[in-house]
Design a protein around this motif. Structure first.
Motif, mmCIF file in Angstrom:
data_model
loop_
_atom_site.group_PDB
_atom_site.id
_atom_site.type_symbol
_atom_site.label_atom_id
_atom_site.label_comp_id
_atom_site.label_asym_id
_atom_site.label_seq_id
_atom_site.Cartn_x
_atom_site.Cartn_y
_atom_site.Cartn_z
ATOM 1 N N LEU A 15 0.814 -1.213 0.000
ATOM 2 C CA LEU A 15 0.000 0.000 0.000
ATOM 3 C C LEU A 15 0.853 1.271 0.000
ATOM 4 C CD1 LEU A 15 -2.733 -1.063 2.570
ATOM 5 C CD2 LEU A 15 -3.034 -0.718 0.109
ATOM 6 N N GLU A 16 2.164 1.097 0.023
ATOM 7 C CA GLU A 16 3.134 2.193 0.034
ATOM 8 C C GLU A 16 2.991 3.082 1.270
ATOM 9 O OE1 GLU A 16 2.707 4.147 -3.740
ATOM 10 O OE2 GLU A 16 3.598 2.474 -4.826
ATOM 11 N N LEU A 17 2.590 2.476 2.393
ATOM 12 C CA LEU A 17 2.494 3.214 3.645
ATOM 13 C C LEU A 17 3.811 3.194 4.404
ATOM 14 C CD1 LEU A 17 -1.032 2.097 4.882
ATOM 15 C CD2 LEU A 17 -0.405 4.212 3.703
ATOM 16 N N MET A 18 4.560 2.095 4.277
ATOM 17 C CA MET A 18 5.867 1.964 4.905
ATOM 18 C C MET A 18 6.836 1.358 3.906
ATOM 19 S SD MET A 18 5.187 0.603 8.731
ATOM 20 C CE MET A 18 4.389 1.621 9.924
ATOM 21 N N GLU A 19 8.096 1.748 4.033
ATOM 22 C CA GLU A 19 9.105 1.265 3.104
ATOM 23 C C GLU A 19 10.157 0.379 3.757
ATOM 24 O OE1 GLU A 19 10.789 4.703 1.316
ATOM 25 O OE2 GLU A 19 8.906 5.302 0.383
ATOM 26 N N GLY A 20 10.258 0.404 5.052
ATOM 27 C CA GLY A 20 11.327 -0.324 5.708
ATOM 28 C C GLY A 20 12.525 0.579 5.919
ATOM 29 N N THR A 21 13.619 -0.003 6.350
ATOM 30 C CA THR A 21 14.796 0.789 6.707
ATOM 31 C C THR A 21 15.971 0.463 5.807
ATOM 32 O OG1 THR A 21 15.444 -0.862 8.323
ATOM 33 C CG2 THR A 21 14.127 0.982 9.129
ATOM 34 N N GLY A 22 15.801 0.586 4.532
ATOM 35 C CA GLY A 22 16.883 0.263 3.610
ATOM 36 C C GLY A 22 17.084 -1.234 3.518
ATOM 37 N N VAL A 37 6.126 8.500 12.067
ATOM 38 C CA VAL A 37 4.691 8.345 12.312
ATOM 39 C C VAL A 37 3.900 9.340 11.470
ATOM 40 C CG1 VAL A 37 2.860 8.546 14.051
ATOM 41 C CG2 VAL A 37 5.003 7.388 14.619
ATOM 42 N N VAL A 38 4.363 10.580 11.416
ATOM 43 C CA VAL A 38 3.684 11.593 10.602
ATOM 44 C C VAL A 38 3.704 11.181 9.128
ATOM 45 C CG1 VAL A 38 3.821 13.980 9.773
ATOM 46 C CG2 VAL A 38 4.036 13.488 12.206
ATOM 47 N N THR A 39 4.817 10.644 8.668
ATOM 48 C CA THR A 39 4.913 10.202 7.274
ATOM 49 C C THR A 39 3.880 9.124 6.978
ATOM 50 O OG1 THR A 39 7.261 10.760 7.184
ATOM 51 C CG2 THR A 39 6.458 9.166 5.569
ATOM 52 N N VAL A 40 3.737 8.155 7.861
ATOM 53 C CA VAL A 40 2.751 7.085 7.664
ATOM 54 C C VAL A 40 1.334 7.660 7.667
ATOM 55 C CG1 VAL A 40 1.748 4.988 8.656
ATOM 56 C CG2 VAL A 40 4.230 5.270 8.573
ATOM 57 N N LEU A 41 1.055 8.557 8.602
ATOM 58 C CA LEU A 41 -0.280 9.164 8.659
ATOM 59 C C LEU A 41 -0.593 9.946 7.389
ATOM 60 C CD1 LEU A 41 -0.344 10.361 12.371
ATOM 61 C CD2 LEU A 41 -1.612 8.461 11.377
ATOM 62 N N LEU A 42 0.360 10.713 6.892
ATOM 63 C CA LEU A 42 0.142 11.473 5.657
ATOM 64 C C LEU A 42 -0.072 10.543 4.468
ATOM 65 C CD1 LEU A 42 2.708 14.375 6.109
ATOM 66 C CD2 LEU A 42 0.209 14.503 6.255
ATOM 67 N N ARG A 43 0.666 9.451 4.428
ATOM 68 C CA ARG A 43 0.476 8.479 3.348
ATOM 69 C C ARG A 43 -0.894 7.821 3.440
ATOM 70 N NH1 ARG A 43 6.460 5.602 3.284
ATOM 71 N NH2 ARG A 43 7.552 7.396 2.411
ATOM 72 N N MET A 44 -1.365 7.565 4.666
ATOM 73 C CA MET A 44 -2.699 6.989 4.839
ATOM 74 C C MET A 44 -3.767 7.950 4.330
ATOM 75 S SD MET A 44 -2.253 5.229 8.587
ATOM 76 C CE MET A 44 -3.966 4.787 8.763
ATOM 77 N N LEU A 45 -3.623 9.223 4.656
ATOM 78 C CA LEU A 45 -4.585 10.224 4.176
ATOM 79 C C LEU A 45 -4.559 10.332 2.657
ATOM 80 C CD1 LEU A 45 -4.056 13.004 6.860
ATOM 81 C CD2 LEU A 45 -6.083 11.571 6.546
ATOM 82 N N LYS A 46 -3.377 10.249 2.092
ATOM 83 C CA LYS A 46 -3.245 10.305 0.636
ATOM 84 C C LYS A 46 -3.969 9.112 -0.009
ATOM 85 C CE LYS A 46 0.250 10.608 -2.988
ATOM 86 N NZ LYS A 46 1.688 10.600 -3.258
ATOM 87 N N GLN A 47 -3.822 7.918 0.571
ATOM 88 C CA GLN A 47 -4.499 6.725 0.060
ATOM 89 C C GLN A 47 -6.011 6.883 0.176
ATOM 90 O OE1 GLN A 47 -3.433 3.859 -1.358
ATOM 91 N NE2 GLN A 47 -1.298 4.467 -1.332
ATOM 92 N N GLU A 48 -6.458 7.474 1.270
ATOM 93 C CA GLU A 48 -7.895 7.644 1.506
ATOM 94 C C GLU A 48 -8.518 8.579 0.468
ATOM 95 O OE1 GLU A 48 -10.212 8.074 5.536
ATOM 96 O OE2 GLU A 48 -9.377 10.017 4.946
#
Length: 50
Positions: A15-22, A37-48
């Motif tokens: 879902l491209e919400l998390m990428e991992g750590t390299g 955490v903010v990055t994940v939340l913003l990505r969730m809103l973008k998906q929504e």
């Protein structure tokens, strides 16, 4: 990463919400920073809003 978490991690990546750590790794036992955490939340809103 525990076996029970692998499916959830794969879904989050798909879902491209998390990428991992390299190197395509997730650190399930690590702590997330506020920025992460903010990055994940913003990505969730973008998906929504798609």
């Amino acid at each position: 990463m525990p076996a029970w978490a692998k499916g959830a991690a794969a879904a989050l990546k798909k879902l491209e919400l998390m990428e991992g750590t390299g190197a395509n790794q997730f650190h399930a036992d690590g702590e997330a920073t506020r920025a992460e955490v903010v990055t994940v939340l913003l990505r969730m809103l973008k998906q929504e809003n798609k």
